[in-house]
Design a protein around this motif. Structure first.
Motif, PDB file in Angstrom:
ATOM      1  N   LEU A   1       0.998  -1.315  -0.201  1.00 26.76           N
ATOM      2  CA  LEU A   1      -0.119   0.296  -0.008  1.00 26.76           C
ATOM      3  C   LEU A   1       0.823   1.172   0.466  1.00 26.76           C
ATOM      4  O   LEU A   1       1.949   0.894   0.737  1.00 26.76           O
ATOM      5  N   ASP A   2       0.902   1.902  -0.805  1.00 27.62           N
ATOM      6  CA  ASP A   2       1.541   3.338  -0.704  1.00 27.62           C
ATOM      7  C   ASP A   2       0.839   4.483   0.271  1.00 27.62           C
ATOM      8  O   ASP A   2      -0.157   3.805   1.330  1.00 27.62           O
ATOM      9  N   GLU A   3       1.406   5.256   0.809  1.00 27.51           N
ATOM     10  CA  GLU A   3       0.709   5.951   1.855  1.00 27.51           C
ATOM     11  C   GLU A   3      -0.095   6.609   2.393  1.00 27.51           C
ATOM     12  O   GLU A   3      -0.535   6.563   3.231  1.00 27.51           O
ATOM     13  N   GLN A   4      -0.444   6.848   0.814  1.00 27.21           N
ATOM     14  CA  GLN A   4      -1.855   7.333   1.155  1.00 27.21           C
ATOM     15  C   GLN A   4      -3.015   6.818   1.284  1.00 27.21           C
ATOM     16  O   GLN A   4      -4.131   6.918   1.802  1.00 27.21           O
ATOM     17  N   GLU A   5      -3.161   5.274   0.986  1.00 28.02           N
ATOM     18  CA  GLU A   5      -4.003   4.298   1.000  1.00 28.02           C
ATOM     19  C   GLU A   5      -4.131   3.821   2.123  1.00 28.02           C
ATOM     20  O   GLU A   5      -4.765   3.297   2.702  1.00 28.02           O
ATOM     21  N   LEU A   6      -2.320   3.908   2.354  1.00 27.79           N
ATOM     22  CA  LEU A   6      -2.478   3.703   4.669  1.00 27.79           C
ATOM     23  C   LEU A   6      -3.030   3.998   5.161  1.00 27.79           C
ATOM     24  O   LEU A   6      -3.360   3.962   6.045  1.00 27.79           O
ATOM     25  N   HIS A   7      -3.017   5.325   4.820  1.00 29.86           N
ATOM     26  CA  HIS A   7      -3.496   6.813   5.491  1.00 29.86           C
ATOM     27  C   HIS A   7      -5.302   6.670   5.851  1.00 29.86           C
ATOM     28  O   HIS A   7      -5.558   6.256   6.752  1.00 29.86           O
ATOM     29  N   ASP A   8      -5.405   6.307   4.600  1.00 32.26           N
ATOM     30  CA  ASP A   8      -6.966   6.116   3.842  1.00 32.26           C
ATOM     31  C   ASP A   8      -7.804   4.970   4.811  1.00 32.26           C
ATOM     32  O   ASP A   8      -8.990   4.890   6.294  1.00 32.26           O
ATOM     33  N   ALA A   9      -6.990   3.751   4.910  1.00 30.72           N
ATOM     34  CA  ALA A   9      -6.986   2.825   5.051  1.00 30.72           C
ATOM     35  C   ALA A   9      -7.167   2.582   7.044  1.00 30.72           C
ATOM     36  O   ALA A   9      -8.079   2.272   7.685  1.00 30.72           O
ATOM     37  N   GLU A  10      -6.616   3.224   7.873  1.00 30.30           N
ATOM     38  CA  GLU A  10      -6.102   3.833   9.132  1.00 30.30           C
ATOM     39  C   GLU A  10      -7.223   4.595   9.746  1.00 30.30           C
ATOM     40  O   GLU A  10      -7.258   4.951  10.876  1.00 30.30           O
ATOM     41  N   ALA A  11      -7.806   5.864   8.572  1.00 26.08           N
ATOM     42  CA  ALA A  11      -8.138   6.488   9.374  1.00 26.08           C
ATOM     43  C   ALA A  11     -10.419   5.947   9.405  1.00 26.08           C
ATOM     44  O   ALA A  11     -10.525   6.249  10.241  1.00 26.08           O
ATOM     45  N   LEU A  12     -10.759   4.737   8.530  1.00 28.30           N
ATOM     46  CA  LEU A  12     -11.587   4.451   8.400  1.00 28.30           C
ATOM     47  C   LEU A  12     -12.076   3.966   9.728  1.00 28.30           C
ATOM     48  O   LEU A  12     -10.908   3.411  10.603  1.00 28.30           O
ATOM     49  N   PRO A  13     -13.157   4.157  10.417  1.00 32.00           N
ATOM     50  CA  PRO A  13     -13.524   3.688  11.986  1.00 32.00           C
ATOM     51  C   PRO A  13     -13.504   2.659  11.916  1.00 32.00           C
ATOM     52  O   PRO A  13     -13.777   1.199  10.850  1.00 32.00           O
TER      53      PRO A  13
END
Length: 95
Positions: free
Chosen positions: A16-28
């Protein structure tokens, strides 16, 4: 930032790139201790539910539909991350 995590999607780069990782970790996140899997010829539907006590009804929280190829990749990824823990070995770090 955390190490890159592995994606289950076999049709693309598994990292996962940094943006995908950030988006995935931001999900409730939701608590799930009950699961229902229904197969179709196009893939599987996995529903996630919570049953607080054995005498309580199950409250369904979310569901996803994934094709057979992605379901197999998800199964392999889950086994990869939890099999060492079950055998008393160290858990794999982010990949």
């Amino acid at each position: 930032m955390t190490d890159a995590k592995e994606s289950t999607t076999p049709r693309r780069d598994p990292k996962l790139d940094e943006q995908e990782l950030h988006d995935a970790e931001a999900l409730p996140g939701i608590v799930a201790n009950r699961f229902l899997i229904a197969s179709t010829r196009n893939g599987i539907r996995i529903a996630f539910g919570e049953q607080p006590r054995t005498t309580s009804p199950t409250h369904m929280r979310a569901a996803v539909f994934i094709n057979a190829e992605d379901a197999a990749a998800l199964g392999k990824l889950l086994l990869k991350h939890f099999a060492p823990k079950a055998e008393g070995q160290e858990e794999p770090q982010g990949e």
